[in-house]
Design an enzyme around this catalytic site. Structure first.
Site, PDB file in Angstrom:
ATOM      1  N   ASN A   9     -20.008   5.974  -6.486  1.00 51.73           N
ATOM      2  CA  ASN A   9     -20.458   6.695  -5.297  1.00 51.73           C
ATOM      3  C   ASN A   9     -19.918   5.957  -4.075  1.00 51.73           C
ATOM      4  O   ASN A   9     -20.391   4.884  -3.731  1.00 51.73           O
ATOM      5  CB  ASN A   9     -21.988   6.730  -5.286  1.00 51.73           C
ATOM      6  CG  ASN A   9     -22.531   7.537  -4.122  1.00 51.73           C
ATOM      7  OD1 ASN A   9     -21.790   7.956  -3.232  1.00 51.73           O
ATOM      8  ND2 ASN A   9     -23.836   7.752  -4.126  1.00 51.73           N
ATOM      9  N   ARG A  86     -19.172  10.845  -7.554  1.00 51.74           N
ATOM     10  CA  ARG A  86     -19.863  11.770  -6.651  1.00 51.74           C
ATOM     11  C   ARG A  86     -18.859  12.221  -5.573  1.00 51.74           C
ATOM     12  O   ARG A  86     -18.242  11.379  -4.921  1.00 51.74           O
ATOM     13  CB  ARG A  86     -21.037  11.064  -5.994  1.00 51.74           C
ATOM     14  CG  ARG A  86     -21.668  11.925  -4.949  1.00 51.74           C
ATOM     15  CD  ARG A  86     -22.820  11.222  -4.268  1.00 51.74           C
ATOM     16  NE  ARG A  86     -23.383  12.134  -3.275  1.00 51.74           N
ATOM     17  CZ  ARG A  86     -23.680  11.765  -2.036  1.00 51.74           C
ATOM     18  NH1 ARG A  86     -23.500  10.535  -1.623  1.00 51.74           N
ATOM     19  NH2 ARG A  86     -24.184  12.636  -1.194  1.00 51.74           N
ATOM     20  N   ARG A 236     -31.203  12.714  11.445  1.00 49.25           N
ATOM     21  CA  ARG A 236     -30.596  14.018  11.750  1.00 49.25           C
ATOM     22  C   ARG A 236     -31.673  14.994  12.217  1.00 49.25           C
ATOM     23  O   ARG A 236     -32.787  15.001  11.683  1.00 49.25           O
ATOM     24  CB  ARG A 236     -29.901  14.598  10.506  1.00 49.25           C
ATOM     25  CG  ARG A 236     -28.550  13.978  10.243  1.00 49.25           C
ATOM     26  CD  ARG A 236     -27.987  14.440   8.918  1.00 49.25           C
ATOM     27  NE  ARG A 236     -28.122  13.415   7.904  1.00 49.25           N
ATOM     28  CZ  ARG A 236     -27.882  13.594   6.598  1.00 49.25           C
ATOM     29  NH1 ARG A 236     -27.499  14.755   6.155  1.00 49.25           N
ATOM     30  NH2 ARG A 236     -28.018  12.598   5.757  1.00 49.25           N
ATOM     31  N   GLU A 380     -29.723  11.113  -9.631  1.00 48.13           N
ATOM     32  CA  GLU A 380     -28.414  11.740  -9.461  1.00 48.13           C
ATOM     33  C   GLU A 380     -27.343  11.027 -10.284  1.00 48.13           C
ATOM     34  O   GLU A 380     -26.421  11.659 -10.804  1.00 48.13           O
ATOM     35  CB  GLU A 380     -28.044  11.747  -7.971  1.00 48.13           C
ATOM     36  CG  GLU A 380     -28.937  12.692  -7.176  1.00 48.13           C
ATOM     37  CD  GLU A 380     -28.946  12.412  -5.691  1.00 48.13           C
ATOM     38  OE1 GLU A 380     -29.612  11.435  -5.279  1.00 48.13           O
ATOM     39  OE2 GLU A 380     -28.304  13.158  -4.936  1.00 48.13           O
TER      40      GLU A 380
END
Ligand code: AMP
Length: 395
Positions: A9, A86, A236, A380
């Site tokens: 990743n 990923r 965010r 994940e």
């Protein structure tokens, strides 16, 4: 030597590795940070001694150092049996994970305009592992792929249709591997099959998204063209009025400044003025810091509104599922969110919510609740390892 599947990743200045055996047991994980700078650092989880790296190490050097540290500890042979990567954006090209070849690399490059901060660095990781392990099969697993089952009503913006046709402007959705894992884990816990299970999956970490999953397939999701849309996140903003751009421009703000404000200075950090870390925010709120309490309330209220909205996509609901660092660990966020949803029939059990780890079925709903509510740890890396194993057809 055992078979091993390496999961890679790559972030802009970091590299995370996880190593699994063929039976899906995690053998090790490691991280290298501050790459391509002056102060690179790498370590294997659970090992106090840092892995030696040149101070200016790049992704390739970090990969080499960490893989040889794994093999020094006899966790893998010098070559992994398969490698899973990923990759953030697969556009409309990739509906599922694929074996990587030069055409796939070209297509990932082709999606880079849609994810300029992510896809190029994911490719750096792919190139580095291909160079180091030229004979090992490699697989790309896309954050967007799981959402390719969205219907036009869910993925199109109400813009002139040429923006979709000519510029690929549409909602793509992200966190697909986590939502996919939720679909399967929820089905397992409910003793059903994924193909007959419908859930609302809330992935709440530093990035947050929510997905409606109907009979195992993603049918609506909160993130859009980019991972900025939707829920309030760590730094965010999530949804805002696009009219804000004109307004801020009229007040003299440049595009780059607005981009930075919305992506790095907003969300929980922006509202609280203190931190993007939910654990710290809860502590601050407990000590009477009102902006932190407000940040948590706005986070939960937006999430509750989205849970209500996601029900429009479903004809049955087998469970509401919480996951991610916040979803798995913050009983306060779960409770505060569900408190807005009593009219829809959701009800949380206070004791089970506070001590959910005690119950192996993940349930935190009260007997009065119309729907089960579950807490499921995401994984994940395991999804990526499984896809790498499946596509590399390891014997
Ligand atoms: P992730 O991106 O999935 O690693 O999630 C990171 C977020 O999870 C951060 O906001 C953390 O503060 C939050 N988190 C982790 N553990 C806890 C906890 N015990 N209570 C509340 N929030 C937590």
């Amino acid at each position: 030597m055992k078979q091993s599947i390496l999961v890679v990743n790559c972030g802009s200045s970091s590299l995370k590795l996880a190593l699994f055996d063929e039976n899906e047991n995690k053998l090790a994980s490691a991280i290298a940070e501050r790459l391509n700078g002056q102060d690179a650092f790498a370590r294997i989880d659970g090992d106090e001694q840092a892995v030696t790296l040149p101070a200016t190490a790049d992704h390739k050097q970090a990969l080499k150092a960490l893989v040889s540290a794994f093999s020094d500890r006899q966790l893998m042979s010098t070559t992994p049996t398969a490698i899973g990567h990923r990759v953030v954006h697969g556009g409309e090209t990739f509906r599922q994970a694929v074996l990587i070849d030069s055409d796939v690399i070209k297509a990932i490059k082709g999606c880079a305009d849609l994810a300029p901060l992510h896809n190029p660095v994911n490719l750096v990781g792919i190139e580095a592992t291909r160079e180091q392990f030229p004979d090992t099969e490699q697989v790309a697993v896309f954050d967007t792929a799981y959402h390719q089952t969205l219907a036009p009503r869910a993925y199109l913006y109400a813009l002139p249709e040429s923006y979709y046709r000519d510029l690929n402007v549409r909602r793509y959705g992200f966190h697909g591997t986590s939502h996919f894992f939720m679909a399967h884990e929820a089905a397992r816990l409910l003793e059903k099959t994924p193909a007959t299970t419908s859930i609302i999956s809330a992935h709440l970490g530093n990035g947050c998204s929510i997905t409606a999953i109907k009979d195992g397939l993603s049918v609506d999701t909160s993130m859009g063209l980019t991972p900025l849309e939707g829920l309030v996140m760590g730094t965010r903003s999530g949804d805002i009025d696009p009219g804000l751009f004109d307004y801020l421009r009229s007040r003299g703000m440049q595009q780059a400044e607005v981009h930075k404000m919305l992506n790095q200075k907003s969300g929980l950090l922006g509202i609280s003025g203190q931190t993007n870390d939910m654990r710290s925010l809860c502590e601050l709120a407990d000590h009477g810091h009102e902006p932190s309490a407000l940040a948590i309330e706005i986070f939960c209220f937006r999430l509750a509104k989205y849970i209500g909205a996601m029900m429009a996509s479903l004809s049955q609901l087998d469970a509401l599922v919480f996951t991610g660092g916040i979803g798995e660990n913050s009983h306060r966020v779960r409770k505060q969110t569900v408190s807005h949803l009593n009219l829809l029939g959701f009800d949380i059990n206070a004791d089970m919510n506070s001590h959910h780890g005690r119950y192996s079925d993940g349930r935190i709903d009260d007997t009065r609740s119309r729907f089960p509510i579950l807490v499921i740890p995401t994984n994940e890396e395991l999804v990526i390892a499984r896809e790498a194993k499946r596509l590399a057809s390891i014997a």
